[in-house]
Design a protein around this motif. Structure first.
Motif, PDB file in Angstrom:
ATOM      1  N   PHE A   1       0.833  -1.207   0.000  1.00 23.71           N
ATOM      2  CA  PHE A   1       0.000   0.000   0.000  1.00 23.71           C
ATOM      3  C   PHE A   1       0.867   1.257   0.000  1.00 23.71           C
ATOM      4  O   PHE A   1       0.682   2.163  -0.827  1.00 23.71           O
ATOM      5  CB  PHE A   1      -0.920  -0.020   1.213  1.00 23.71           C
ATOM      6  CG  PHE A   1      -1.713   1.241   1.394  1.00 23.71           C
ATOM      7  CD1 PHE A   1      -2.843   1.488   0.626  1.00 23.71           C
ATOM      8  CD2 PHE A   1      -1.316   2.214   2.314  1.00 23.71           C
ATOM      9  CE1 PHE A   1      -3.576   2.649   0.775  1.00 23.71           C
ATOM     10  CE2 PHE A   1      -2.034   3.375   2.472  1.00 23.71           C
ATOM     11  CZ  PHE A   1      -3.170   3.606   1.698  1.00 23.71           C
ATOM     12  N   LEU A   2       1.834   1.331   0.909  1.00 21.91           N
ATOM     13  CA  LEU A   2       2.678   2.526   1.005  1.00 21.91           C
ATOM     14  C   LEU A   2       3.539   2.687  -0.232  1.00 21.91           C
ATOM     15  O   LEU A   2       3.732   3.814  -0.733  1.00 21.91           O
ATOM     16  CB  LEU A   2       3.566   2.433   2.256  1.00 21.91           C
ATOM     17  CG  LEU A   2       2.828   2.473   3.611  1.00 21.91           C
ATOM     18  CD1 LEU A   2       3.820   2.299   4.753  1.00 21.91           C
ATOM     19  CD2 LEU A   2       2.054   3.779   3.762  1.00 21.91           C
ATOM     20  N   GLY A   3       4.053   1.576  -0.748  1.00 27.04           N
ATOM     21  CA  GLY A   3       4.906   1.659  -1.930  1.00 27.04           C
ATOM     22  C   GLY A   3       4.173   2.218  -3.139  1.00 27.04           C
ATOM     23  O   GLY A   3       4.686   3.093  -3.857  1.00 27.04           O
ATOM     24  N   TRP A   4       2.951   1.747  -3.361  1.00 25.70           N
ATOM     25  CA  TRP A   4       2.184   2.237  -4.509  1.00 25.70           C
ATOM     26  C   TRP A   4       1.662   3.649  -4.286  1.00 25.70           C
ATOM     27  O   TRP A   4       1.511   4.421  -5.247  1.00 25.70           O
ATOM     28  CB  TRP A   4       1.037   1.276  -4.817  1.00 25.70           C
ATOM     29  CG  TRP A   4       1.534   0.082  -5.577  1.00 25.70           C
ATOM     30  CD1 TRP A   4       1.951  -1.109  -5.082  1.00 25.70           C
ATOM     31  CD2 TRP A   4       1.707  -0.009  -6.992  1.00 25.70           C
ATOM     32  NE1 TRP A   4       2.369  -1.946  -6.068  1.00 25.70           N
ATOM     33  CE2 TRP A   4       2.218  -1.299  -7.263  1.00 25.70           C
ATOM     34  CE3 TRP A   4       1.457   0.871  -8.059  1.00 25.70           C
ATOM     35  CZ2 TRP A   4       2.510  -1.731  -8.558  1.00 25.70           C
ATOM     36  CZ3 TRP A   4       1.735   0.450  -9.349  1.00 25.70           C
ATOM     37  CH2 TRP A   4       2.250  -0.836  -9.601  1.00 25.70           C
ATOM     38  N   MET A   5       1.379   3.998  -3.055  1.00 20.04           N
ATOM     39  CA  MET A   5       0.978   5.382  -2.787  1.00 20.04           C
ATOM     40  C   MET A   5       2.130   6.339  -3.082  1.00 20.04           C
ATOM     41  O   MET A   5       1.930   7.405  -3.669  1.00 20.04           O
ATOM     42  CB  MET A   5       0.535   5.527  -1.322  1.00 20.04           C
ATOM     43  CG  MET A   5      -0.883   5.056  -1.052  1.00 20.04           C
ATOM     44  SD  MET A   5      -2.140   6.051  -1.918  1.00 20.04           S
ATOM     45  CE  MET A   5      -1.925   7.644  -1.102  1.00 20.04           C
TER      46      MET A   5
ATOM     47  N   LEU B   1      -4.900   6.256  -4.604  1.00 16.52           N
ATOM     48  CA  LEU B   1      -5.404   5.546  -3.426  1.00 16.52           C
ATOM     49  C   LEU B   1      -6.125   4.258  -3.822  1.00 16.52           C
ATOM     50  O   LEU B   1      -5.940   3.206  -3.195  1.00 16.52           O
ATOM     51  CB  LEU B   1      -6.343   6.455  -2.632  1.00 16.52           C
ATOM     52  CG  LEU B   1      -7.004   5.819  -1.398  1.00 16.52           C
ATOM     53  CD1 LEU B   1      -5.943   5.405  -0.383  1.00 16.52           C
ATOM     54  CD2 LEU B   1      -8.005   6.781  -0.777  1.00 16.52           C
ATOM     55  N   HIS B   2      -6.938   4.314  -4.887  1.00 18.09           N
ATOM     56  CA  HIS B   2      -7.692   3.136  -5.310  1.00 18.09           C
ATOM     57  C   HIS B   2      -6.753   2.006  -5.726  1.00 18.09           C
ATOM     58  O   HIS B   2      -6.946   0.845  -5.344  1.00 18.09           O
ATOM     59  CB  HIS B   2      -8.629   3.496  -6.456  1.00 18.09           C
ATOM     60  CG  HIS B   2      -9.503   2.360  -6.897  1.00 18.09           C
ATOM     61  ND1 HIS B   2      -9.078   1.404  -7.808  1.00 18.09           N
ATOM     62  CD2 HIS B   2     -10.780   2.009  -6.545  1.00 18.09           C
ATOM     63  CE1 HIS B   2     -10.047   0.518  -7.999  1.00 18.09           C
ATOM     64  NE2 HIS B   2     -11.094   0.867  -7.250  1.00 18.09           N
ATOM     65  N   GLN B   3      -5.735   2.348  -6.489  1.00 18.12           N
ATOM     66  CA  GLN B   3      -4.807   1.322  -6.932  1.00 18.12           C
ATOM     67  C   GLN B   3      -4.003   0.759  -5.754  1.00 18.12           C
ATOM     68  O   GLN B   3      -3.754  -0.451  -5.684  1.00 18.12           O
ATOM     69  CB  GLN B   3      -3.853   1.900  -7.977  1.00 18.12           C
ATOM     70  CG  GLN B   3      -2.928   0.847  -8.602  1.00 18.12           C
ATOM     71  CD  GLN B   3      -2.112   1.400  -9.748  1.00 18.12           C
ATOM     72  OE1 GLN B   3      -2.207   2.596 -10.070  1.00 18.12           O
ATOM     73  NE2 GLN B   3      -1.318   0.558 -10.378  1.00 18.12           N
ATOM     74  N   ALA B   4      -3.616   1.628  -4.816  1.00 23.71           N
ATOM     75  CA  ALA B   4      -2.856   1.170  -3.656  1.00 23.71           C
ATOM     76  C   ALA B   4      -3.686   0.235  -2.795  1.00 23.71           C
ATOM     77  O   ALA B   4      -3.193  -0.793  -2.316  1.00 23.71           O
ATOM     78  CB  ALA B   4      -2.373   2.370  -2.834  1.00 23.71           C
TER      79      ALA B   4
END
Length: 784
Positions: free
Chosen positions: A395-399, A405-408
């Motif tokens: 989650f943090l990496g993709w954010m 937010l949706h993708q994370a």
């Protein structure tokens, strides 16, 4: 407990909570402390012990949390958790002045395990958890199946309006499924989190909630994909594993309840005025005189004052042959008075009786066995934090990388679903269920799933003698050598007695087809035998010193008894006619089983309550070098504890009432189907056929099952290690994660199915060979 205490406080007009009263009031106003003290028992000069019922205990993590936390309280000297019974034994240092007990009740409540004082009378209540699991599993399966049908249409390219409708229908099905079927995991996860802990149910709950919440958001936004099926499938597969595991745990019932059924509720006591009244056992003190009728169990330990009878003392010695008792004989609670009325003087209270000590041994042994760490419990210790960190990292990496937010959230959900412990949860229960099925096909019932793990570690097998290595059914030796007329006379007398040797005589005569005589009069003399008149002659069948007047004939019987043989004398007018000797035949294949165990490096040993001579004879016939005879129940338990301290993993095979504590104390245990109810309840496995081949057969199966369990863990962990990077890198959608998770679960199930059929009985030829072997040993035994 707090409710009970508060009610007690309300009755006294006290408004403070129970815990406040414990910590702040004077000793006279401590209802909680008073209840604990009344419910506890003194176990040392300055120690007390209490049994607590803790219904929320369900895994090895609970055991660790409770024992470590309570053990840190000042004054606590001992904490033991019984997972099977869901009970906690707490022992504390009271002090000379009767100091307040440590606040372990509040500590348990703070940990999330509210407890109350165990009430023995409520121990037979059925645990409702299994019913809840089955209903939750049914609902989850129904919901997951229907949502998958709708998803197929979406995957096949349904138009937007149809797709959105199917998504809303899926949401309508998924919501009640998740709310109802997921309660098992939600309550456990919440209980752990609110007490600052974590467990495997936390990532499960997060995955389900996030998958449903994101799917609902995507449905509202008319997105192409929603993942209601992933959430429902997740719950379904997890509930399959948890239900199977719970079924295996529930089959490991406490044998203490069966032992308690041998205890009478009261006894007929003689008063000072000679009147007889029925009193509860708790009120009867040593020195009182109790009347005991034939067919009743001895209520308390005592000494016979008058009367003669035969006593079934299998609870003490394990031997099925009744023992005669008369004035001065010591008798134990729980034994069965067979033939005549007795008057006995009580020598111990109900709490100090032999039966009470047996139950205490059972409680201690069962609690010790429940501390065994199952593979699933051990493997899951690091699972939850690893999954949490992986999902948080994704989650943090993709954010940070894309700021979406949706993708994370989608990546985090995919990580939680694809690493779901479905395969891990199925790894052990599926193998246990398959092993239980394979064992059942060969006539072996498995009660406790963890028994497979313990059985695979065995390096020593301890056998009881009577009823285990032997059939426990006396048979007349060489009936063809006796005068048919004498055998018919003995059978006619024995047919009216419940004594096992008398029944063996009756069976031997019926097989010969000889017509039995009819006596003019017939009576049974308690503790001696049968007496009858025919014409002018007096016939007796039973003890030599009673049936025979000739000193030379009595010496003949004494020599027979010295050889360890059971025998009965038939006399006419005091003159010896026949001496009938009896033997307990070996179980089919016993010698072969002993040899097989030796070949595998497993040392066999005999622990018998019988006298030395018959025990030594059986040990010699079977080639067993390790032997201990005349063993009391606590002696057997002590021997097993000694072997355990030496580093051995012991399989105990026994059948008698007196074997129950040893069966529970052993690393793992087996009992024949002919065993007493208490013995069957105490054992982990019960074999229903006569042959002892069940012992090496079950050992082989356990080791094969252990290999499959380890393979399943390797598959589950390998799958997670392979799938996790793809999920974190964004190559896996929640839908694909659900399919992958299901595939890994099915792979584990398929591997468990590899536990193929077992054949340790090769048809009638093996049984015929075993029977021939037994006959050969009988001839050898008779020759000796």
């Amino acid at each position: 407990m707090s409710c009970c205490s508060s009610e007690a406080g309300d009755r006294r007009g006290e408004s403070k909570t129970a815990e406040e009263r414990v910590q702040g009031a004077s000793p006279a106003w401590h209802p909680l402390s008073d209840e604990l003290r009344l419910a506890s028992q003194r176990v040392g000069a300055e120690e007390r012990q209490v049994e607590l019922s803790v219904p929320d205990i369900h895994c090895g993590g609970c055991i660790r949390a409770i024992e470590s936390s309570l053990g840190q309280l000042p004054g606590i000297t001992h904490v033991r958790v019984n997972l099977t019974a869901r009970r906690v034994t707490v022992r504390w240092h009271e002090g000379e002045k009767g100091d307040e007990p440590p606040a372990f009740m509040q500590r348990l409540k703070d940990l999330g395990y509210p407890a109350h004082i165990h009430e023995a009378g409520h121990s037979d209540k059925r645990n409702p958890a299994l019913g809840h699991l089955i209903r939750a599993l049914a609902v989850a399966g129904f919901g997951a199946g229907n949502i998958m049908f709708l998803s197929v249409a979406v995957w096949s390219g349904a138009e937007e309006t149809t797709r959105d409708l199917f998504h809303w229908i899926s949401a309508a099905i998924a919501l009640p499924v998740l709310l109802y079927s997921g309660r098992v995991f939600y309550s456990s996860a919440w209980n752990a989190l609110r007490h600052g802990q974590t467990n495997m149910d936390v990532p499960i709950t997060l995955g389900v909630f996030l998958a449903f919440g994101m799917s609902l958001y995507d449905t509202i936004q008319q997105a192409q994909h929603a993942y209601f099926d992933a959430a429902a499938m997740l719950l379904f597969f997890l509930l399959v594993g948890r239900t199977l595991d719970h079924v295996m745990r529930e089959r490991a019932r406490s044998a203490v309840r069966g032992l308690a059924r041998l205890a009478a509720r009261g006894a007929r006591v003689e008063g000072a005025d000679g009147q007889v009244s029925y009193e509860a056992l708790e009120t009867i003190r040593p020195g009182r005189v109790v009347q005991l009728a034939a067919g009743e169990r001895v209520p308390l330990d005592g000494r016979v004052l008058s009367g003669s009878s035969d006593l079934d003392a299998a609870l003490v010695t394990g031997e099925s042959t009744p023992s005669p008792v008369g004035p001065g004989a010591q008798i134990q609670a729980g034994t069965l008075n067979l033939t005549g009325p007795l008057r006995m003087e009580v020598t111990a209270t109900v709490g100090d009786s032999f039966l009470a000590k047996m139950m205490e041994l059972m409680e201690t042994a069962e609690a010790g066995r429940s501390r065994y760490r199952r593979l699933a419990d051990r493997a899951s210790r690091l699972y939850a934090p690893v999954v949490h960190l992986a999902a948080l990292g994704g989650f943090l990496g993709w954010m940070l990388a894309v700021g979406d937010l949706h993708q994370a959230v989608t990546i985090a959900v995919a990580v939680l679903i694809i690493t779901c412990p479905c395969a891990l949860g199925l790894a052990v229960p599926m193998v246990q269920v398959m092993a239980a099925r394979r064992l059942f096909e060969q006539g072996v019932m498995m009660k406790d799933g963890s028994a497979l793990e313990r059985l695979a570690e065995v390096d020593r097998v301890v056998f009881d003698k009577t009823g285990t290595l032997t059939l426990g059914q006396p048979q007349l030796q060489a009936p063809e050598t006796f005068d048919p007329e004498h055998l018919a006379l003995a059978a006619a007398l024995g047919a009216h007695s419940r004594h096992p040797c008398s029944q063996a005589l009756a069976n031997a005569s019926s097989a010969s087809g000889k017509t039995l005589p009819t006596f003019d009069s017939l009576r049974e003399v308690p503790g001696c035998g049968m007496e009858a008149r025919l014409g002018g002659d007096l016939y007796r069948l039973g003890r030599m010193d009673w049936a025979v007047e000739n000193a030379e004939d009595q010496e003949r019987l004494r020599e027979t008894r010295l050889r360890g043989e059971s025998c009965s004398a038939l006399s006419r007018n005091g003159d010896l006619l026949e001496v009938f000797t009896f033997s307990d035949p070996l179980r089919p294949g016993a010698r072969e089983v002993v040899e097989t165990l030796k070949e595998r490096g497993i040392v066999p040993e005999i622990l018998s309550g019988d006298a030395a001579a018959p025990a030594e004879r059986v040990a010699k016939l079977l080639g067993i070098e390790e032997l201990r005879s005349a063993m009391m129940p606590d002696d057997k338990s002590a021997r097993l504890n000694e072997l355990s301290h030496q580093g051995h993993r012991v399989l105990m095979v026994g059948d008698g009432l007196n074997d129950a504590p040893a069966l529970a104390a052993a690393h793992v245990s087996m009992a024949p189907g002919s065993a007493a109810d208490v013995g069957r309840n105490a054992a982990d496995l019960v074999f229903l056929r006569d042959s002892l081949q069940a012992v090496p057969g079950a050992l082989d199966l356990a080791r094969r099952a252990q290999r499959l369990v380890r393979q399943n863990f390797a598959l589950a962990i390998g799958y997670n290690a392979l799938a996790l990077p793809f999920a974190m890198l964004g190559y896996v959608t929640p839908l694909f994660a659900a399919v992958a998770m299901s595939s890994s679960s099915l792979l584990v199930v398929a591997n468990a199915l590899r536990l193929g059929r077992i054949k340790w009985w090769e048809g009638d030829q093996a049984l015929d060979a075993a029977a021939t072997e037994t006959q050969a040993f009988r001839k050898l035994e008779a020759a000796q």
